[in-house]
Scaffold this motif. Structure first.
Motif, mmCIF file in Angstrom:
data_model
loop_
_atom_site.group_PDB
_atom_site.id
_atom_site.type_symbol
_atom_site.label_atom_id
_atom_site.label_comp_id
_atom_site.label_asym_id
_atom_site.label_seq_id
_atom_site.Cartn_x
_atom_site.Cartn_y
_atom_site.Cartn_z
ATOM 1 N N GLU A 190 0.914 -1.105 -0.012
ATOM 2 C CA GLU A 190 0.137 0.001 0.089
ATOM 3 C C GLU A 190 0.836 1.168 0.037
ATOM 4 O OE1 GLU A 190 -3.673 -0.073 2.349
ATOM 5 O OE2 GLU A 190 -2.938 1.686 3.301
ATOM 6 N N LEU A 191 0.410 2.286 -0.925
ATOM 7 C CA LEU A 191 1.155 3.493 -0.909
ATOM 8 C C LEU A 191 0.107 4.398 -1.080
ATOM 9 C CD1 LEU A 191 4.210 3.114 -3.137
ATOM 10 C CD2 LEU A 191 4.319 3.554 -0.758
ATOM 11 N N ILE A 199 1.334 -1.023 -6.771
ATOM 12 C CA ILE A 199 2.097 -1.805 -7.741
ATOM 13 C C ILE A 199 2.593 -0.751 -8.823
ATOM 14 C CG2 ILE A 199 -0.232 -2.154 -8.849
ATOM 15 C CD1 ILE A 199 2.544 -4.725 -8.674
ATOM 16 N N GLN A 200 1.781 0.215 -9.129
ATOM 17 C CA GLN A 200 2.232 1.590 -10.273
ATOM 18 C C GLN A 200 3.602 1.893 -9.855
ATOM 19 O OE1 GLN A 200 -1.215 4.092 -10.082
ATOM 20 N NE2 GLN A 200 -2.462 2.262 -10.807
ATOM 21 N N CYS A 201 3.560 2.566 -8.646
ATOM 22 C CA CYS A 201 4.916 2.844 -8.236
ATOM 23 C C CYS A 201 6.046 1.835 -8.096
ATOM 24 C CB CYS A 201 4.840 3.510 -6.801
ATOM 25 S SG CYS A 201 3.719 4.925 -6.737
ATOM 26 N N ALA A 202 5.900 0.682 -7.918
ATOM 27 C CA ALA A 202 6.850 -0.330 -7.734
ATOM 28 C C ALA A 202 7.425 -0.567 -9.123
ATOM 29 C CB ALA A 202 6.346 -1.839 -7.387
ATOM 30 N N CYS A 203 6.575 -0.350 -10.006
ATOM 31 C CA CYS A 203 7.044 -0.746 -11.535
ATOM 32 C C CYS A 203 8.142 0.536 -11.896
ATOM 33 C CB CYS A 203 5.732 -0.513 -12.450
ATOM 34 S SG CYS A 203 6.292 -0.726 -14.410
ATOM 35 N N ILE A 251 -0.175 -10.581 -5.652
ATOM 36 C CA ILE A 251 0.512 -9.389 -6.464
ATOM 37 C C ILE A 251 0.123 -9.564 -7.980
ATOM 38 C CG2 ILE A 251 2.752 -8.319 -7.111
ATOM 39 C CD1 ILE A 251 3.752 -8.771 -4.215
ATOM 40 N N VAL A 252 0.250 -10.834 -8.457
ATOM 41 C CA VAL A 252 -0.085 -10.971 -9.667
ATOM 42 C C VAL A 252 -1.635 -10.495 -9.999
ATOM 43 C CG1 VAL A 252 -0.558 -13.061 -11.423
ATOM 44 C CG2 VAL A 252 1.416 -12.951 -10.157
ATOM 45 N N ALA A 253 -2.466 -10.901 -8.915
ATOM 46 C CA ALA A 253 -3.870 -10.304 -9.205
ATOM 47 C C ALA A 253 -3.852 -8.925 -9.243
ATOM 48 C CB ALA A 253 -4.777 -10.911 -8.003
ATOM 49 N N LEU A 254 -3.122 -8.209 -8.424
ATOM 50 C CA LEU A 254 -3.186 -6.658 -8.362
ATOM 51 C C LEU A 254 -2.306 -6.214 -9.720
ATOM 52 C CD1 LEU A 254 -3.532 -4.424 -6.401
ATOM 53 C CD2 LEU A 254 -1.251 -4.621 -5.427
ATOM 54 N N ALA A 255 -1.442 -6.973 -10.152
ATOM 55 C CA ALA A 255 -0.821 -6.397 -11.474
ATOM 56 C C ALA A 255 -1.820 -6.531 -12.553
ATOM 57 C CB ALA A 255 0.331 -7.019 -11.906
ATOM 58 N N ASP A 256 -2.790 -7.539 -12.488
ATOM 59 C CA ASP A 256 -3.546 -7.762 -13.603
ATOM 60 C C ASP A 256 -4.635 -6.667 -13.585
ATOM 61 O OD1 ASP A 256 -2.449 -10.048 -14.771
ATOM 62 O OD2 ASP A 256 -3.698 -11.455 -13.465
ATOM 63 N N GLY A 257 -4.945 -6.285 -12.615
ATOM 64 C CA GLY A 257 -6.145 -5.242 -12.360
ATOM 65 C C GLY A 257 -5.523 -3.925 -12.584
ATOM 66 N N ASN A 258 -4.420 -3.633 -12.884
ATOM 67 C CA ASN A 258 -3.521 -2.572 -13.392
ATOM 68 C C ASN A 258 -2.836 -2.760 -14.743
ATOM 69 O OD1 ASN A 258 -3.843 -0.338 -10.932
ATOM 70 N ND2 ASN A 258 -3.652 -2.215 -10.295
ATOM 71 N N SER A 259 -3.187 -3.696 -15.519
ATOM 72 C CA SER A 259 -2.335 -4.194 -16.636
ATOM 73 C C SER A 259 -2.267 -3.030 -17.587
ATOM 74 C CB SER A 259 -2.902 -5.426 -17.296
ATOM 75 O OG SER A 259 -4.284 -5.037 -17.701
ATOM 76 N N SER A 260 -3.485 -2.275 -17.877
ATOM 77 C CA SER A 260 -3.097 -1.090 -18.709
ATOM 78 C C SER A 260 -2.183 -0.134 -18.437
ATOM 79 C CB SER A 260 -4.578 -0.601 -19.278
ATOM 80 O OG SER A 260 -5.228 0.045 -17.938
ATOM 81 N N VAL A 261 -2.202 0.146 -17.060
ATOM 82 C CA VAL A 261 -1.146 1.266 -16.448
ATOM 83 C C VAL A 261 0.228 0.839 -16.661
ATOM 84 C CG1 VAL A 261 -0.673 2.723 -14.527
ATOM 85 C CG2 VAL A 261 -3.108 2.050 -15.247
ATOM 86 N N LEU A 262 0.348 -0.678 -16.197
ATOM 87 C CA LEU A 262 1.625 -1.007 -15.994
ATOM 88 C C LEU A 262 2.229 -1.236 -17.425
ATOM 89 C CD1 LEU A 262 1.168 -3.860 -13.099
ATOM 90 C CD2 LEU A 262 2.228 -1.198 -13.069
ATOM 91 N N ASP A 263 1.455 -1.725 -18.455
ATOM 92 C CA ASP A 263 1.818 -2.089 -19.790
ATOM 93 C C ASP A 263 2.651 -0.853 -20.571
ATOM 94 O OD1 ASP A 263 1.293 -4.812 -19.372
ATOM 95 O OD2 ASP A 263 -0.377 -4.534 -20.652
ATOM 96 N N GLN A 264 1.858 0.446 -20.094
ATOM 97 C CA GLN A 264 2.248 1.597 -20.670
ATOM 98 C C GLN A 264 3.517 2.066 -20.165
ATOM 99 O OE1 GLN A 264 0.754 3.479 -23.193
ATOM 100 N NE2 GLN A 264 2.438 4.850 -22.847
#
Length: 295
Positions: A190-191, A199-203, A251-264
């Motif tokens: 959590e941030l 998860i966005q900031c971890a990337c 964390i995989v589920a969390l990343a999947d939920g933010n996939s469009s943001v993380l892919d960018q």
């Protein structure tokens, strides 16, 4: 068309949309800089960043520190003067308060131009198509002022002169401790009181670390590495992130939920690595650890 063909088509459409959005945001930031920020004192601009004015921060990141005009001598002097007025410390104040609500840290949100000329509010709502995710605005600014040309991550050179850039790198490496402590907690995940922000900031954090330890010559910066490893939780975070994809279904589920943001986010940072955003984060972490061990 088979599944593979459909996926390739979606990826191509996504890249085009991302490109259109980047051009629109850059154009907006260029206009905002010349119409507004350029007329302010350097101290006033940094003060806006410190107050949480997101449009100011976005403009510095997308226009002054990156893009076609970032190498313009006048723009480079402006950015250097912002650094000398405390730009990095202003951003750090936002990152190191990552245990607080994002609403308490971001004011004067403003808008950016999205696809089809629509106005998009600069908010923290990741569900707004094309929106700029608030915490990553601050991380992106640090990433862009510390850019180097080295390694497989294909990071382009930044717009600051080497002496000023090294000043930024040293400040970030020494002041980022509280942010490291919170982002390294992959149990709470959590941030800014949000798992999505974590998860966005971890990337983005893995890319920032790469910029910090790598010198333009490709040699690992020993001084910076020693400063970073003193921060509680950093090394264990890097080790654990290598195994997120295989060992952490939450964390995989969390990343999947933010996939469009993380892919960018990872689209340009490690394009030679196939797979998910988590795989790319793990690859970056492994590279950072390897570099640190040679320092």
């Amino acid at each position: 068309m088979g599944k593979k063909g459909k996926k390739s088509s979606r990826q191509a459409d996504g890249k085009k949309a991302g490109g259109d959005r980047s051009i629109a945001i850059y154009t907006h930031c260029r206009h905002h800089f010349h119409k507004t920020l350029k007329k302010l004192s350097h101290d006033a601009v940094v003060s806006n960043v410190r107050k949480g004015y997101l449009q100011t921060t976005l403009c510095i990141s997308e226009y002054l520190a990156d893009g076609p005009d970032s190498q313009d001598p006048e723009n480079r002097r402006f950015l250097k003067n912002l650094v000398n007025e405390g730009l990095v410390s202003a951003v750090h104040e936002k990152l190191n308060r990552c245990d607080e609500s994002i609403d308490a840290l971001s004011e004067g949100a403003g808008t950016v131009i999205g696809e089809n000329g629509t106005l998009l509010t600069l908010t923290s709502d990741r569900n707004i198509e094309g929106s700029v995710i608030v915490p990553t605005i601050w991380l992106n600014l640090l990433i862009r002022i510390t850019k180097v040309s080295a390694g497989s991550l294909k990071v382009s050179a930044g717009s600051l002169d080497p002496i000023t850039q090294k000043k930024c790198v040293n400040l970030i490496s020494n002041e980022i401790g509280k942010f490291v402590l919170h982002i390294s907690d992959d149990v709470k995940c959590e941030l800014y009181q949000s798992k999505d922000y974590w998860i966005q900031c971890a990337c983005q954090f893995s890319l920032l670390l790469f910029n910090l330890i790598a010198q333009p010559t490709g040699v690992i910066d020993v001084e910076v590495t020693r400063a970073l490893v003193k921060h509680e939780g950093l090394l264990s975070f890097l080790v654990r992130s290598i195994f997120w994809e295989s060992n952490r279904p939450d964390i995989v589920a969390l990343a999947d939920g933010n996939s469009s943001v993380l892919d960018q986010m990872v689209q340009d940072s490690s394009s030679s690595i196939e797979g998910s955003a988590l795989k790319k984060i793990g690859f970056a972490s492994a590279g950072i650890l390897a570099g640190m061990m040679t320092a």
